[in-house]
Design an enzyme around this catalytic site. Structure first.
Site: not given
Length: 302
Positions: A102, A129, A132, A219, A260, A288
């Site tokens: 990450r 991502h 996700q 987001d 998210c 997830r």
């Protein structure tokens, strides 16, 4: 499939295969069926960006699969002190069976894959991502039973989430409409990909994007690493690029909402909308775990 670097690399069939496996693993977990598929395997997890959901879901997933998750903070690695990424890749390839990273730059993920000899999983970069969005797609399919005929809408910054949602949504057969302020559009590489689809729309008008939408996404306005831009971004986004009652009124009556997380209530989404759709949003957060387990199995199982 040797790595998961970005959804652009996957075919529709590979995405659906991952979603099917995620559903199977979720069913087994819910019914007490153990699946130690990765017994004896070790996953190194490199975090140059902090996380709640990514760390907990990967650690838990690896444990449930019978493997060992190894947390590697950039503060504790030589890569955080300037060691070339190719050297880190070569060394870790001799110790462990896979890497989840990450980080900020997509190139760092791609370099790990190029120079290492073990599977690399993109846990998040500034570009995309993928894990996700696999969980997002799993959740959409759970609630809507499929993808055909659905319209996905994204409102907000053209960031890594927007990039991956565009790619994932179009590849599985949904219409995708995105509303971003001028100058905050998704990446050119993603927009070039989307040009081959006549069911993609990019606009500056959130209500246009949300019209008759089945799923609405948003987001945060300023992602991790953009904190210095937060005041400027708030000025650009505030009062317009928000999922609120007005936006929900133009979407389908049974439209679902996804975020998210973490969410800034009152900014990109109102408190009322988030609470009304909390089950959908937190079901995705739960997924997830299972989507990432599917990725781990697909890449690391013998």
């Amino acid at each position: 499939m040797k790595h998961l670097l970005k959804l652009l690399d996957l075919t529709k069939e590979e995405i659906i295969e991952l979603l099917d496996l995620a559903d199977k693993l979720k069913y087994e977990s819910k019914n007490g069926i153990e699946h130690p598929i990765l017994k004896g395997k070790t996953l190194g997890m490199i975090f140059q960006k902090s996380s709640t959901r990514t760390r907990v879901s990967f650690e838990t997933g690896m444990y449930q699969l019978g493997g060992y998750p190894l947390f590697l903070s950039s503060n504790d690695l030589q890569i955080g002190r300037g060691e070339p990424v190719q050297d880190t890749a070569r060394v870790l390839s001799r110790y462990i069976d896979g890497i989840m990273i990450r980080t900020f730059e997509q190139k760092e993920v791609e370099d790990l894959a190029e120079y290492g000899s073990i599977p690399i999983i993109n846990g998040l970069t500034d570009f995309c991502h993928p894990c996700q969005v696999l969980a997002d797609l799993q959740t959409i399919r759970e609630y809507k039973t499929g993808f055909d005929g659905l319209k996905m809408c994204y409102i907000g910054d053209g960031n890594n989430m927007a990039n991956s949602l565009i790619v994932g949504g179009l590849k599985v057969g949904m219409k995708v409409s995105v509303a971003c302020p001028e100058g905050y559009e998704p990446a050119k590489e993603v927009l070039d990909f989307a040009k081959q689809y006549d069911c993609f729309e990019l606009t500056t008008d959130p209500k246009q994007a949300a019209k008759d939408a089945d799923i609405l996404f948003t987001d945060v306005w300023a992602s991790m690493g953009q904190e210095e831009e937060s005041v400027k971004r708030r000025t650009v986004f505030q009062g317009v690029y928000q999922i609120n009652d007005e936006i929900m009124a133009v979407a389908k009556p049974d439209a679902m909402v996804q975020h998210c997380l973490p969410a800034h209530r009152g900014e990109e989404i109102t408190e009322a909308v988030l609470e009304a759709h909390a089950n959908e949003i937190f079901d995705e957060a739960e997924n997830r775990l299972h989507a990432q387990k599917a990725v781990l199995v697909k890449l690391m199982a013998d």
